[in-house]
Scaffold this motif. Structure first.
Motif, PDB file in Angstrom:
ATOM      1  N   ASP A 143       0.963  -1.103  -0.051  1.00  0.00           N
ATOM      2  CA  ASP A 143       0.001  -0.212   0.139  1.00  0.00           C
ATOM      3  C   ASP A 143       0.850   1.431  -0.052  1.00  0.00           C
ATOM      4  N   GLY A 144       2.054   0.965  -0.295  1.00  0.00           N
ATOM      5  CA  GLY A 144       2.940   2.337  -0.096  1.00  0.00           C
ATOM      6  C   GLY A 144       3.308   2.640   1.102  1.00  0.00           C
ATOM      7  N   LYS A 145       3.124   1.914   2.023  1.00  0.00           N
ATOM      8  CA  LYS A 145       3.247   2.338   3.501  1.00  0.00           C
ATOM      9  C   LYS A 145       4.422   1.454   4.362  1.00  0.00           C
ATOM     10  N   ASP A 146       4.997   0.815   3.429  1.00  0.00           N
ATOM     11  CA  ASP A 146       6.158  -0.323   3.841  1.00  0.00           C
ATOM     12  C   ASP A 146       7.516   0.863   4.075  1.00  0.00           C
ATOM     13  N   ALA A 147       8.041   1.011   4.963  1.00  0.00           N
ATOM     14  CA  ALA A 147       9.253   1.922   4.924  1.00  0.00           C
ATOM     15  C   ALA A 147      10.540   1.355   5.560  1.00  0.00           C
ATOM     16  N   TRP A 148      11.507   2.046   5.307  1.00  0.00           N
ATOM     17  CA  TRP A 148      13.096   1.591   5.763  1.00  0.00           C
ATOM     18  C   TRP A 148      13.670   2.933   6.041  1.00  0.00           C
ATOM     19  N   VAL A 149      14.144   3.078   7.106  1.00  0.00           N
ATOM     20  CA  VAL A 149      15.025   4.514   7.287  1.00  0.00           C
ATOM     21  C   VAL A 149      16.529   4.251   7.121  1.00  0.00           C
ATOM     22  N   PHE A 150      16.940   5.031   6.424  1.00  0.00           N
ATOM     23  CA  PHE A 150      18.611   4.954   6.241  1.00  0.00           C
ATOM     24  C   PHE A 150      19.134   6.238   6.909  1.00  0.00           C
ATOM     25  N   ASP A 151      20.057   6.408   7.831  1.00  0.00           N
ATOM     26  CA  ASP A 151      21.070   7.386   7.996  1.00  0.00           C
ATOM     27  C   ASP A 151      21.934   7.679   6.863  1.00  0.00           C
ATOM     28  N   ILE A 152      22.398   8.690   6.700  1.00  0.00           N
ATOM     29  CA  ILE A 152      23.474   8.872   5.394  1.00  0.00           C
ATOM     30  C   ILE A 152      24.783   8.596   5.714  1.00  0.00           C
ATOM     31  N   ASP A 153      25.472   9.282   6.672  1.00  0.00           N
ATOM     32  CA  ASP A 153      26.957   9.261   6.696  1.00  0.00           C
ATOM     33  C   ASP A 153      27.463   8.449   7.434  1.00  0.00           C
ATOM     34  N   GLU A 154      28.381   7.511   6.899  1.00  0.00           N
ATOM     35  CA  GLU A 154      28.784   6.234   7.576  1.00  0.00           C
ATOM     36  C   GLU A 154      27.818   4.895   7.296  1.00  0.00           C
ATOM     37  N   THR A 155      26.860   5.424   6.784  1.00  0.00           N
ATOM     38  CA  THR A 155      25.692   4.239   6.601  1.00  0.00           C
ATOM     39  C   THR A 155      25.532   4.040   4.955  1.00  0.00           C
ATOM     40  N   LEU A 156      24.973   5.235   4.414  1.00  0.00           N
ATOM     41  CA  LEU A 156      25.019   5.042   2.946  1.00  0.00           C
ATOM     42  C   LEU A 156      26.229   5.717   2.292  1.00  0.00           C
ATOM     43  N   LEU A 157      26.852   6.513   2.686  1.00  0.00           N
ATOM     44  CA  LEU A 157      27.948   7.328   2.176  1.00  0.00           C
ATOM     45  C   LEU A 157      29.079   6.973   3.128  1.00  0.00           C
ATOM     46  N   THR A 158      30.174   6.869   2.644  1.00  0.00           N
ATOM     47  CA  THR A 158      31.547   6.811   3.323  1.00  0.00           C
ATOM     48  C   THR A 158      32.302   8.202   3.424  1.00  0.00           C
ATOM     49  N   ASN A 159      32.644   8.628   4.624  1.00  0.00           N
ATOM     50  CA  ASN A 159      33.564   9.728   4.754  1.00  0.00           C
ATOM     51  C   ASN A 159      34.981   9.546   4.654  1.00  0.00           C
ATOM     52  N   LEU A 160      35.219   8.025   4.513  1.00  0.00           N
ATOM     53  CA  LEU A 160      36.592   7.724   4.836  1.00  0.00           C
ATOM     54  C   LEU A 160      37.631   8.592   4.101  1.00  0.00           C
ATOM     55  N   PRO A 161      37.448   9.095   2.815  1.00  0.00           N
ATOM     56  CA  PRO A 161      38.405  10.007   2.186  1.00  0.00           C
ATOM     57  C   PRO A 161      38.837  11.323   3.308  1.00  0.00           C
ATOM     58  N   TYR A 162      37.755  11.680   3.947  1.00  0.00           N
ATOM     59  CA  TYR A 162      38.145  12.773   4.901  1.00  0.00           C
ATOM     60  C   TYR A 162      38.780  12.298   6.162  1.00  0.00           C
ATOM     61  N   TYR A 163      38.441  11.343   6.631  1.00  0.00           N
ATOM     62  CA  TYR A 163      38.899  10.799   7.933  1.00  0.00           C
ATOM     63  C   TYR A 163      40.384  10.012   7.724  1.00  0.00           C
ATOM     64  N   GLU A 164      40.613   9.773   6.496  1.00  0.00           N
ATOM     65  CA  GLU A 164      42.039   9.379   6.105  1.00  0.00           C
ATOM     66  C   GLU A 164      43.150  10.429   6.395  1.00  0.00           C
ATOM     67  N   ALA A 165      42.404  11.635   5.971  1.00  0.00           N
ATOM     68  CA  ALA A 165      43.284  12.986   6.041  1.00  0.00           C
ATOM     69  C   ALA A 165      43.309  13.610   7.279  1.00  0.00           C
ATOM     70  N   HIS A 166      42.357  12.959   8.351  1.00  0.00           N
ATOM     71  CA  HIS A 166      42.250  13.546   9.507  1.00  0.00           C
ATOM     72  C   HIS A 166      42.497  12.616  10.618  1.00  0.00           C
ATOM     73  N   GLY A 167      43.239  11.558  10.346  1.00  0.00           N
ATOM     74  CA  GLY A 167      43.790  10.671  11.773  1.00  0.00           C
ATOM     75  C   GLY A 167      42.680   9.614  12.224  1.00  0.00           C
ATOM     76  N   PHE A 168      41.765   9.281  11.138  1.00  0.00           N
ATOM     77  CA  PHE A 168      40.891   8.276  11.491  1.00  0.00           C
ATOM     78  C   PHE A 168      40.189   8.156  12.765  1.00  0.00           C
ATOM     79  N   GLY A 169      39.899   9.609  13.264  1.00  0.00           N
ATOM     80  CA  GLY A 169      39.120   9.822  14.251  1.00  0.00           C
ATOM     81  C   GLY A 169      39.913  10.094  15.483  1.00  0.00           C
ATOM     82  N   SER A 170      41.418  10.170  15.406  1.00  0.00           N
ATOM     83  CA  SER A 170      42.103  10.461  16.499  1.00  0.00           C
ATOM     84  C   SER A 170      42.265  11.997  16.698  1.00  0.00           C
ATOM     85  N   GLU A 171      42.041  12.569  15.733  1.00  0.00           N
ATOM     86  CA  GLU A 171      41.797  14.140  15.914  1.00  0.00           C
ATOM     87  C   GLU A 171      40.564  14.663  16.271  1.00  0.00           C
TER      88      GLU A 171
END
Lengths: 258, 258
Positions: free
Chosen positions: A104-132
């Motif tokens: 009936d068009g009412k079946d839903a799935w919710v996605f977050d975006i960052d690190e769920t659909l998209l990866t910001n790894l290129p940014y984090y590679e340049a910024h210490g992988f979460g260490s900064e």
């Protein structure tokens, strides 16, 4: 005897420096783990630290432990992140296929975006992988570039859910002023035909993510949707109220959002 | 040249059989991982499988994957289970120390028992580490022996919480008829002075653990207790309703309780 001692010394040396001569076939080099007592102890600790952040046992944390920087790097750019993402996508699809879709068009799935659909790894590679310490300015500049790649396993899941007749809702902590670049980035990465893209509006600013996201899911339920599944790399994407029938935690050992 | 080739062949051999001569110091032998492509692939998969069960992504499962049997065994009897347990206990204590304890005797912490305070590892070692279908009869016989050891990190946490003035509630899926052996086992393992031991009564039989446990926590809240923390190896110990201020998921890759 002398030859035996030589072999012994050579092997110890090999173990200690965790390296072998470059003449070795590449495949052998790849499977030879670095053997080092300090890094072994770190690996054990960091793996347990990762357990504690992925289960939410650790609660709030701001940066990864200094001693885990190379562990997180290896995890993210090696096989493990990909493998974990694959298994989660598999779990999600198995569940989705077990559903009776009302159609009936009412079946839903919710996605977050960052690190769920998209990866910001290129940014984090340049910024210490979460260490900064997180720097909003440089991160927003990265977001403005709209070049975050898809997490391939999530893109596949996204398409398969659509084929099952499930409507996709994107629920992100990004703000309304980032709508255009977010749409642009999603298209760039291959995502199409979502039902709604929900970003933080003026009245959502300052709310903890877990509250903001629960409220938005609650709105969807009030609009008559059944939220079968919810996918996110943060527990604040998944817990709170108006939670999905099943929640799927994607891996993210780089940062924590409350 | 001949000597170089010899070294090369020797090292390849060393890598392929994943063994080194027994003349090596024991500490070196312990840190040299077995190198084997099949087991490497299994380890990668099984580690991701473990991620998916510890985050609850996998949902219900009955037995561990056959290919992960030696992975789970190594995890449980090696350093990793102990290390993970240690980090969770540390997270729990850090949180507990941050609390303002009212001191009115209404500050509460809820512990599950099996794989949380006590470990049934001796039973599971004899039953394939979760690779065999759960057999209630033999497990109950094991419970009747009242010899499950404490998880040392949990015992330490338990005592430290008591010293902070927090009242301990034990909430287990075990049944009332097992009260005596359970008390006996807890004493045997070093646990003392809990406030209440809650087991499944006649009206709780057949309820999913998540419902039964939520109801019992709800009763505590109605009695005026503040449930600061909750510790359990199953998500059904922690989620549902009347959830604690903070929940702590202990590791358990051997079985799942809905």
């Amino acid at each position: 005897m002398a030859s035996g001692t030589g072999l012994f010394v050579y092997t110890i040396l090999l173990l200690l420096i965790g390296q072998i001569p470059t003449a070795f076939p590449q495949s052998i080099i790849q499977i030879l783990p670095k053997v080092n007592l300090v890094s072994d102890k770190n690996a054990l600790y960091c793996d347990s630290w990762r357990f504690s952040v992925e289960t939410n046992d650790a609660g709030y944390w701001s940066t990864i432990p200094t001693r885990c920087r190379s562990f997180v790097k290896d995890y993210m750019i090696g096989d493990r992140y990909k493998s974990d993402s694959e298994v989660v996508a598999g779990n999600s699809l198995t569940f989705a296929k077990s559903l009776e879709i009302a159609g009936d068009g009412k079946d839903a799935w919710v996605f977050d975006i960052d690190e769920t659909l998209l990866t910001n790894l290129p940014y984090y590679e340049a910024h210490g992988f979460g260490s900064e310490t997180f720097d909003e300015k440089s991160f927003d500049e990265w977001v403005e570039m709209a070049q975050a790649p898809a997490i391939p396993e999530s893109l596949r899941l996204y398409k398969e859910l659509q084929q099952l007749g499930i409507k996709i809702f994107l629920l992100t902590g990004r703000s309304e002023y980032q709508r255009n670049v977010t749409v642009q980035n999603l298209y760039f990465a291959g995502y199409k035909n979502w039902e709604k893209l929900l970003l933080r509006g003026p009245s959502d600013q300052g709310k903890p993510a877990i509250v903001y996201k629960s409220e938005k899911r609650s709105d969807l339920i009030n609009e008559g949707y059944t939220i079968h599944g919810s996918s996110g790399d943060q527990w604040s994407d998944l817990l709170g109220f108006a939670i999905a029938q099943r929640s799927f935690k994607l891996p993210n050992p780089m940062y924590y959002i409350a």
